[in-house]
Design a protein around this motif. Sequence first.
Motif, PDB file in Angstrom:
ATOM      1  N   GLY A  71       0.810  -1.212   0.000  1.00 16.66           N
ATOM      2  CA  GLY A  71       0.000   0.000   0.000  1.00 16.66           C
ATOM      3  C   GLY A  71       0.842   1.261   0.000  1.00 16.66           C
ATOM      4  O   GLY A  71       2.074   1.217  -0.126  1.00 16.66           O
ATOM      5  N   GLU A  72       0.180   2.370   0.179  1.00 15.65           N
ATOM      6  CA  GLU A  72       0.869   3.659   0.123  1.00 15.65           C
ATOM      7  C   GLU A  72       1.602   3.998   1.410  1.00 15.65           C
ATOM      8  O   GLU A  72       2.505   4.837   1.405  1.00 15.65           O
ATOM      9  CB  GLU A  72      -0.139   4.768  -0.199  1.00 15.65           C
ATOM     10  CG  GLU A  72      -0.800   4.617  -1.560  1.00 15.65           C
ATOM     11  CD  GLU A  72      -1.836   5.690  -1.804  1.00 15.65           C
ATOM     12  OE1 GLU A  72      -1.792   6.739  -1.118  1.00 15.65           O
ATOM     13  OE2 GLU A  72      -2.711   5.491  -2.672  1.00 15.65           O
ATOM     14  N   ARG A  73       1.201   3.391   2.527  1.00 12.95           N
ATOM     15  CA  ARG A  73       1.836   3.679   3.816  1.00 12.95           C
ATOM     16  C   ARG A  73       2.718   2.523   4.240  1.00 12.95           C
ATOM     17  O   ARG A  73       2.294   1.366   4.214  1.00 12.95           O
ATOM     18  CB  ARG A  73       0.784   3.904   4.911  1.00 12.95           C
ATOM     19  CG  ARG A  73       0.021   5.219   4.808  1.00 12.95           C
ATOM     20  CD  ARG A  73      -1.096   5.238   5.832  1.00 12.95           C
ATOM     21  NE  ARG A  73      -1.821   6.499   5.793  1.00 12.95           N
ATOM     22  CZ  ARG A  73      -1.765   7.436   6.731  1.00 12.95           C
ATOM     23  NH1 ARG A  73      -1.024   7.232   7.795  1.00 12.95           N
ATOM     24  NH2 ARG A  73      -2.461   8.544   6.627  1.00 12.95           N
ATOM     25  N   GLU A  74       3.932   2.822   4.656  1.00 10.93           N
ATOM     26  CA  GLU A  74       4.809   1.813   5.234  1.00 10.93           C
ATOM     27  C   GLU A  74       4.360   1.577   6.670  1.00 10.93           C
ATOM     28  O   GLU A  74       4.391   2.482   7.499  1.00 10.93           O
ATOM     29  CB  GLU A  74       6.250   2.312   5.206  1.00 10.93           C
ATOM     30  CG  GLU A  74       7.255   1.341   5.798  1.00 10.93           C
ATOM     31  CD  GLU A  74       8.654   1.945   5.827  1.00 10.93           C
ATOM     32  OE1 GLU A  74       9.525   1.432   5.115  1.00 10.93           O
ATOM     33  OE2 GLU A  74       8.849   2.940   6.558  1.00 10.93           O
ATOM     34  N   THR A 100      -5.488   3.811   2.173  1.00 11.91           N
ATOM     35  CA  THR A 100      -4.194   3.748   1.495  1.00 11.91           C
ATOM     36  C   THR A 100      -3.640   2.335   1.387  1.00 11.91           C
ATOM     37  O   THR A 100      -2.823   2.053   0.510  1.00 11.91           O
ATOM     38  CB  THR A 100      -3.168   4.630   2.224  1.00 11.91           C
ATOM     39  OG1 THR A 100      -3.052   4.191   3.586  1.00 11.91           O
ATOM     40  CG2 THR A 100      -3.589   6.087   2.187  1.00 11.91           C
ATOM     41  N   ASN A 101      -4.065   1.453   2.287  1.00 16.11           N
ATOM     42  CA  ASN A 101      -3.562   0.073   2.326  1.00 16.11           C
ATOM     43  C   ASN A 101      -4.738  -0.892   2.449  1.00 16.11           C
ATOM     44  O   ASN A 101      -4.892  -1.578   3.466  1.00 16.11           O
ATOM     45  CB  ASN A 101      -2.600  -0.105   3.503  1.00 16.11           C
ATOM     46  CG  ASN A 101      -1.387   0.781   3.421  1.00 16.11           C
ATOM     47  OD1 ASN A 101      -1.493   2.005   3.417  1.00 16.11           O
ATOM     48  ND2 ASN A 101      -0.205   0.173   3.364  1.00 16.11           N
TER      49      ASN A 101
END
Length: 226
Positions: A71-74, A100-101
Amino acid sequence: MRVIAAAPFASVLDTFARAHPLDRAHEANTNDEAEEHIRNAELSLGSWRRVLLDRDDLLRVVLPWHLGEGGERELIPKSGLTVADAVARLEAAGGAYARTNPVCARKLDRLAAAPFTPLFLSTRAVPGIDYEGLVVREGLIHLDGLHRALAWERAGRLTAGTRIEAFLAYEESRPYEENRLYEESRPYEDDRASTGSAPGPGRLTAADVRHGTGHDGDGLDVHAHG
């Protein structure tokens, strides 16, 4: 954390394979990566114990790099986070994490009500890209069960009386005392009612793995390697 018994590696692999088949059809099946981590733990450490974790133990487990199913967030930085820190990070993100995920968020939602199944841990960071950047490299290091641990804690299921079974890899030539994990203790009759397990030889005390870095299915890490 209480020791139940020694565990032959064949039993460890069999337990993992029955619960996490490599061909299971669900989003982001990364059971092959989890098995690789477990095999690396066997190669680098070589001995296993079945243990019981309480909530405090589980919250101190160090999680390796995880990009939240691509996704976009770690979710977990390369330096690692404890389960407690990762849950706090998810709570701080709120609904934004699901947006985001979405794959990771769905996995966490699905596993919130999942049965308590064994986790897989090691006393040291194992070889592999997911573990290269860990700041804390000894203590209770995660091999498999990241999403379950996070989901159970977020759902409020890890109470004071909860005991979670785990398989712990360690090095026979390094006594538990050197890892700050082992101490002799009374048998754990109080745990038998909640787990059905027979008494074991002693007690494991989780190392303090809080590192204060300030970083903001079951499966493990889904990210590009290279």
